[in-house]
Scaffold this motif. Structure first.
Motif, PDB file in Angstrom:
ATOM      1  N   ARG A 659       0.991  -1.293  -0.051  1.00 42.50           N
ATOM      2  CA  ARG A 659       0.079  -0.069   0.045  1.00 42.50           C
ATOM      3  C   ARG A 659       0.891   1.291   0.009  1.00 42.50           C
ATOM      4  N   TYR A 660       0.720   1.920  -1.170  1.00 44.22           N
ATOM      5  CA  TYR A 660       2.098   2.736  -1.291  1.00 44.22           C
ATOM      6  C   TYR A 660       1.612   3.972  -2.233  1.00 44.22           C
ATOM      7  N   VAL A 661       2.346   5.267  -1.948  1.00 48.60           N
ATOM      8  CA  VAL A 661       2.138   6.190  -3.023  1.00 48.60           C
ATOM      9  C   VAL A 661       3.457   6.529  -3.780  1.00 48.60           C
ATOM     10  N   GLU A 662       3.235   6.477  -4.937  1.00 51.78           N
ATOM     11  CA  GLU A 662       4.586   6.716  -5.854  1.00 51.78           C
ATOM     12  C   GLU A 662       4.396   8.234  -6.381  1.00 51.78           C
ATOM     13  N   VAL A 663       5.770   8.789  -6.509  1.00 52.72           N
ATOM     14  CA  VAL A 663       5.548  10.437  -6.629  1.00 52.72           C
ATOM     15  C   VAL A 663       6.380  10.570  -7.758  1.00 52.72           C
ATOM     16  N   TYR A 664       5.791  11.564  -8.784  1.00 49.89           N
ATOM     17  CA  TYR A 664       6.363  12.139 -10.043  1.00 49.89           C
ATOM     18  C   TYR A 664       6.301  13.552 -10.139  1.00 49.89           C
ATOM     19  N   TYR A 665       7.408  14.183 -10.958  1.00 50.53           N
ATOM     20  CA  TYR A 665       7.422  15.432 -10.996  1.00 50.53           C
ATOM     21  C   TYR A 665       7.624  15.933 -12.617  1.00 50.53           C
ATOM     22  N   ARG A 666       7.209  17.224 -12.882  1.00 53.90           N
ATOM     23  CA  ARG A 666       7.338  17.689 -14.309  1.00 53.90           C
ATOM     24  C   ARG A 666       7.687  19.099 -14.104  1.00 53.90           C
ATOM     25  N   ASN A 668       8.693  23.163 -15.468  1.00 50.83           N
ATOM     26  CA  ASN A 668       8.279  24.251 -16.580  1.00 50.83           C
ATOM     27  C   ASN A 668       7.041  23.373 -17.398  1.00 50.83           C
ATOM     28  N   LYS A 669       6.081  23.026 -16.935  1.00 54.44           N
ATOM     29  CA  LYS A 669       4.755  22.520 -17.231  1.00 54.44           C
ATOM     30  C   LYS A 669       4.832  22.091 -18.720  1.00 54.44           C
ATOM     31  N   SER A 670       6.076  21.032 -18.909  1.00 57.02           N
ATOM     32  CA  SER A 670       5.966  20.365 -20.280  1.00 57.02           C
ATOM     33  C   SER A 670       6.997  19.430 -19.924  1.00 57.02           C
ATOM     34  N   GLY A 671       7.228  18.462 -21.054  1.00 55.14           N
ATOM     35  CA  GLY A 671       7.958  17.349 -21.090  1.00 55.14           C
ATOM     36  C   GLY A 671       7.474  16.171 -20.415  1.00 55.14           C
ATOM     37  N   HIS A 672       8.319  15.239 -20.062  1.00 56.84           N
ATOM     38  CA  HIS A 672       7.901  13.954 -19.463  1.00 56.84           C
ATOM     39  C   HIS A 672       7.970  13.958 -17.890  1.00 56.84           C
ATOM     40  N   TRP A 673       7.248  13.075 -17.167  1.00 60.59           N
ATOM     41  CA  TRP A 673       7.263  13.120 -16.020  1.00 60.59           C
ATOM     42  C   TRP A 673       8.438  12.471 -15.318  1.00 60.59           C
ATOM     43  N   GLY A 674       9.330  12.773 -14.328  1.00 61.47           N
ATOM     44  CA  GLY A 674      10.340  12.056 -13.802  1.00 61.47           C
ATOM     45  C   GLY A 674       9.780  11.511 -12.700  1.00 61.47           C
ATOM     46  N   TYR A 675      10.635  10.300 -12.174  1.00 66.00           N
ATOM     47  CA  TYR A 675      10.171   9.317 -11.066  1.00 66.00           C
ATOM     48  C   TYR A 675      10.898   9.882  -9.839  1.00 66.00           C
ATOM     49  N   VAL A 676      10.258  10.392  -8.805  1.00 66.02           N
ATOM     50  CA  VAL A 676      10.881  10.631  -7.690  1.00 66.02           C
ATOM     51  C   VAL A 676      11.145   9.431  -6.806  1.00 66.02           C
ATOM     52  N   GLY A 677      10.097   8.619  -6.395  1.00 62.45           N
ATOM     53  CA  GLY A 677      10.236   7.411  -5.539  1.00 62.45           C
ATOM     54  C   GLY A 677       9.095   6.964  -4.902  1.00 62.45           C
ATOM     55  N   ARG A 678       8.901   5.902  -4.287  1.00 55.94           N
ATOM     56  CA  ARG A 678       7.824   5.150  -3.692  1.00 55.94           C
ATOM     57  C   ARG A 678       7.962   5.424  -2.157  1.00 55.94           C
ATOM     58  N   ALA A 679       6.796   6.177  -1.787  1.00 53.81           N
ATOM     59  CA  ALA A 679       6.501   6.188  -0.211  1.00 53.81           C
ATOM     60  C   ALA A 679       5.685   5.051   0.232  1.00 53.81           C
ATOM     61  N   ARG A 702       2.772  14.687  -9.120  1.00 49.29           N
ATOM     62  CA  ARG A 702       1.756  13.721  -9.375  1.00 49.29           C
ATOM     63  C   ARG A 702       1.909  12.688  -8.189  1.00 49.29           C
ATOM     64  N   LEU A 703       0.758  12.242  -7.656  1.00 49.65           N
ATOM     65  CA  LEU A 703       0.826  11.257  -6.643  1.00 49.65           C
ATOM     66  C   LEU A 703       0.087  10.205  -7.295  1.00 49.65           C
ATOM     67  N   ASP A 704       0.552   8.875  -7.337  1.00 49.00           N
ATOM     68  CA  ASP A 704      -0.168   7.822  -7.742  1.00 49.00           C
ATOM     69  C   ASP A 704      -0.417   6.879  -6.434  1.00 49.00           C
ATOM     70  N   TYR A 705      -1.476   6.236  -6.045  1.00 52.38           N
ATOM     71  CA  TYR A 705      -1.763   5.473  -4.937  1.00 52.38           C
ATOM     72  C   TYR A 705      -2.001   4.121  -5.535  1.00 52.38           C
ATOM     73  N   VAL A 706      -1.564   3.080  -4.639  1.00 54.54           N
ATOM     74  CA  VAL A 706      -2.087   1.716  -4.945  1.00 54.54           C
ATOM     75  C   VAL A 706      -2.453   1.029  -3.776  1.00 54.54           C
ATOM     76  N   ILE A 707      -3.661   0.383  -3.484  1.00 57.70           N
ATOM     77  CA  ILE A 707      -3.970  -0.423  -2.445  1.00 57.70           C
ATOM     78  C   ILE A 707      -4.676  -1.596  -2.889  1.00 57.70           C
ATOM     79  N   PRO A 708      -4.167  -2.702  -2.184  1.00 55.90           N
ATOM     80  CA  PRO A 708      -4.796  -4.033  -2.704  1.00 55.90           C
ATOM     81  C   PRO A 708      -6.212  -4.338  -2.097  1.00 55.90           C
ATOM     82  N   LEU A 709      -6.831  -3.653  -1.426  1.00 56.11           N
ATOM     83  CA  LEU A 709      -8.346  -3.991  -1.139  1.00 56.11           C
ATOM     84  C   LEU A 709      -9.124  -2.818  -0.929  1.00 56.11           C
TER      85      LEU A 709
END
Length: 841
Positions: A659-666, A668-679, A702-709
């Motif tokens: 059960r975690y949150v993955e964080v991405y960043y971008r 100057n409002k353009s380009g690809h999303w870089g990966y920060v890490g998994r909390a 950008r925060l992406d979450y995942v939960i199993p239940l």
């Protein structure tokens, strides 16, 4: 670089000046100095300031304790707002939750998008195209309850007087469901408008010819529903010749006596009506008719169509004669003379209409018919009724129906809506050429949406246009699914979501469009198609141009929020991909309240918490397993300066390996999303960006979450961003200029300007509204601003040298390195194609 002035130490705005010298005659150390100044513009929110003791020049931070301020901001303006989310619930203070689970339910046979819902006697119905369905309130399963025929589509449904009224438009029949004790005893009745199905019988005013047991015939008509057993019905003229008596058991008993012979419809049994317009009043004269028991569940599977062209009255009967027998084809027989003669052995075909005669067709909704007991027959009866309906609305004890493009009629509670005479007078609403698109009630008033705006009908039954501002924006979708919530009307419109309210000053129009402040790249924007509200939230479905639907929840904005976001604060709760969702319905028929929605030709629902709005307070709440929330671009409130970002901290409950949150960043409002890490470490997980940091003017997270239940959510309590501003260094020049009479110059001569002139020149430059050119001691040219305020001090002089004053003047560079203008040819005449690779638009 220009050459130094041969006569003076520096040149300022075309005039030469001599700088301070030491005892050796050379320039003193302070005669010319350049000091770098760093102008930090970065700011922190008051919340961030409580956590961060550093000056913004060293490090700044931004803290998001929640995102309850709503969605729609591409750039950070108000703290606590976000760009948009997919399956994330940001509505509540102090927490960010997984979004509600939208449980899909497949509706296999729907022929159009699900567009309306209704509740009747604790049962939940919805419609999709030609079919009416029911949701089982015990397990949520869906069952088809009525096939309204090929080419038909339900427009609206309304519960009234213990019945369900279902409309198919102005040119098609409306249907009425009378619920039974069980599904199999539901009775559906349909009355066909003359526009699509007309009887022509040489001017006769009735449709059925009964046998006369004495002499001649009598024209009589029955319609409605016969719920009794099969029987022989008799009508006999009583003594005196002015009344009749009726038997339903072949003259064994006469339950109806003393009934006046009427030329209009009269109720004789439950929902069965009789009309005897030309009965010969002879004592003892009687007529007979066999009444057949109807299987109402199977009756739902038949629809009538075509154009009836016979010149004489016909009464049709259709009876199932073979079910699940060898050969494995169901069969039926039909009669057009009330059962006197029959055409037998006709195979049931659900794929196409079956022609009987005189242009009349019937079609079965299924080739698998209901089981029947011995002697149990399916019987369908139909008659002509010149009334089509689009929309319904119930105002107190009246059912209002839109029976023409811009016409309404009312039906009183307790009256049979299948009898034409029971409908009241017709009232025109606004322009007769502009169609009604919605009807709904508020108190004693009927509100009617039309293609040109909202009209209100009061006790005088006059329709008054109350949105004159909208009359020019005519569109077929205007006002559809408008809803009343917290005293206001919320009206979907091609200009957005508008509000209407009556006030002491007249009628007031406002805007509540969810994506009003969102940028064009925000995907959660589009046309509002449906609304439904409870005590705290107004739910909306927005259909975007890329073919997806978004479930939103809105609340009334606080006074402090209104200048920035308008009347409503909206949140994106869920994305329903690749579906056009056109209906919403809140129901309390389940253990937990549910929010049902049409999902194209299917449906879905969200389980809502009981007794509170926060899903964490009810263990029955269910959550989406994955989701994302996009924070707005942040620049530390200093858009013009670059920054270096170093870390992101996630504070959350219930984080684990699964059960975690993955964080991405971008940047100057353009380009690809870089990966920060998994909390995945609770209660706080600090994620570092690359060791050297990432540089940009703005950063988005950008925060992406995942939960199993779906029953156990994570709870994000705080998001913190760390960074430092890197402002450009602004050089400040300080020059100490000699001010005196007959100053010696570098060339051996003397300055022709006296001390008063030199002082006046420099003070004037300090007040100038322009920059000036500076040529420094080595010949470099600068464009500078002369700062106001000149420091003066007496120079040390020896012997009889003339008096001299030293003037310290401060200069600030004022130069811009402009971006080069793009060059080239945007297109080639005769070669480039619009949309092609060689044209720039």
């Amino acid at each position: 670089m220009a050459r130094p002035n041969p006569t003076y130490d520096i040149e300022l705005d075309g005039q030469g000046y001599m700088l301070e010298r030491g005892k050796s005659g050379r320039l003193s150390k302070r005669a010319w100095s350049v000091t770098p100044r760093y102008a930090s513009l970065a700011q922190q929110s008051p919340l961030a300031g409580r956590y961060n003791p550093q000056h913004p020049l060293v490090e700044a931070m931004e803290v998001w304790p929640d995102l309850a301020g709503g969605y729609g901001d591409d750039d950070q303006q108000l703290p606590g707002r976000y760009r948009y989310s997919e399956n994330v619930d940001c509505r509540f203070r102090g927490q960010i939750l997984p979004g509600p689970k939208v449980t899909p339910v497949t509706v296999a046979t729907a022929t159009a998008n699900v567009n309306c819902w209704a509740e009747l006697n604790g049962r939940l119905f919805f419609a999709g195209g030609r079919y009416v369905y029911e949701v089982d309130t015990t397990d949520g399963s869906v069952a088809q309850r009525k096939d309204l025929g090929s080419g038909n589509a339900v427009v609206d449904m309304a519960a009234f007087g213990g019945q369900l009224y279902v409309s198919l438009g102005l040119a098609d029949p409306f249907w009425v469901l009378t619920p039974g004790a069980t599904y199999a005893t539901d009775a559906w009745a349909c009355y066909l408008p003359t526009a699509s199905y007309a009887f022509d019988h040489d001017g006769a005013t009735t449709l059925t010819t009964w046998a006369d047991n004495d002499s001649g015939t009598v024209n009589a008509s029955l319609y409605g529903t016969w719920r009794g057993a099969e029987c022989a019905m008799w009508i006999e003229v009583e003594s005196g010749g002015t009344t009749i008596k009726i038997s339903f058991d072949d003259k064994a008993t006469w339950p109806i006596t003393g009934m006046t012979i009427l030329t209009d419809w009269a109720l004789i049994a439950d929902e069965l009506y009789l009309k005897l317009p030309n009965a010969t009043e002879t004592v003892g004269r009687d007529w007979s008719l066999n009444l057949h028991l109807q299987d109402y569940a199977a009756r739902e599977a038949l629809t009538v169509g075509g154009g009836f062209s016979a010149r004489t009255a016909k009464v049709y009967r259709i009876e199932i004669t073979q079910v699940d027998a060898a050969p494995a084809v169901e069969q039926f027989r039909w009669s057009d003379d009330d059962g006197a003669t029959w055409t037998t052995g006709v195979a049931v075909d659900a794929d196409a209409p079956i022609t009987l005669n005189h242009g009349l067709t019937v079609q079965f909704g299924s080739e698998t018919l209901h089981e029947m007991g011995p002697g149990y027959k399916d019987t369908w009866t139909f008659t002509a009724y010149p009334m089509g309906v689009t929309y319904w609305a119930v105002v107190r004890n009246l059912l209002w129906a839109a029976t023409d493009t811009a016409v309404i009629q009312g039906l009183a509670e307790g009256a049979n809506g299948l009898i034409p005479a029971n409908w009241g007078a017709s009232y025109s609403i606004g322009d007769s050429q502009l169609a009604i698109t919605a009807m709904a009630a508020q108190g004693d008033f009927l509100f009617i949406g039309k293609t040109n705006g909202v009209h209100v009908v009061d006790s005088s039954y006059q329709g008054v246009a109350v949105t004159p501002e909208l009359q020019s924006a005519v569109h077929a979708d205007n006002c559809k699914n408008m809803a009343q919530w917290h005293g206001l009307w919320y009206v979907p419109h091609i200009r957005g979501l508008l509000t209407y309210a009556a006030s002491e000053y007249g009628h007031q129009i406002g805007s509540a469009t969810p994506h009003a402040v969102a940028g064009k790249d925000n995907p959660a924007r589009g046309q509002v198609l449906a609304l439904a509200g409870d005590d705290q939230w107004l739910y909306a479905l927005v259909y975007s141009s890329d073919g997806h639907s978004w479930l939103l929840a809105g609340r009334e904005a606080a006074e402090s929020e209104r200048p920035y976001v308008g009347a409503m604060v909206w949140h994106t709760l869920a994305k329903i991909a690749s579906a056009k969702c056109q209906s919403l319905h809140l129901t309390g028929l389940f253990t937990n309240p549910r929010l049902y929605m049409g999902q194209g030709t299917n449906i879905g629902y969200v389980v809502l918490p009981r007794q509170a709005a926060n899903p964490l307070q009810d263990s029955n709440s269910r959550y989406a397993l994955t989701g994302s929330v996009y924070l707005p671009a942040h620049d530390l409130y200093a858009p013009a300066t670059p920054k270096i970002w170093r870390a992101v901290a996630i504070e959350a409950d219930e984080l684990t390996l699964a059960r975690y949150v993955e964080v991405y960043y971008r940047l100057n409002k353009s380009g690809h999303w870089g990966y920060v890490g998994r909390a995945n470490v609770a209660p706080r997980h600090l994620l570092a960006l690359p060791a050297h940091g990432v540089a940009g003017y703005t950063i988005e997270l950008r925060l992406d979450y995942v939960i199993p239940l779906d029953s156990t959510p994570i709870k994000i309590r705080r998001v913190t961003l760390y960074g430092a501003e890197r402002p450009e260094a602004l050089d400040q020049l300080a020059v100490v200029i000699r001010c005196g009479d007959r100053l010696p110059t570098r060339s051996g001569g003397t300055c022709p300007r006296n001390a008063e002139q030199i002082r006046a020149e420099l003070k004037a430059l300090g007040q100038a509204t322009r920059s000036v050119q500076l040529v420094d001691t080595v010949g470099q040219e600068w464009q500078v601003l002369v700062q106001a305020g000149i420091k003066e001090e007496e120079a040390e002089q020896e012997g009889g040298q003339p008096r001299e004053v030293l003037l310290t003047v401060y200069l600030t560079p004022f130069e811009t390195e402009a971006t080069p203008t793009a060059t080239g040819t945007p297109f080639v005449v005769g070669t480039s194609l619009v949309g092609g690779p060689h044209i720039l638009m």
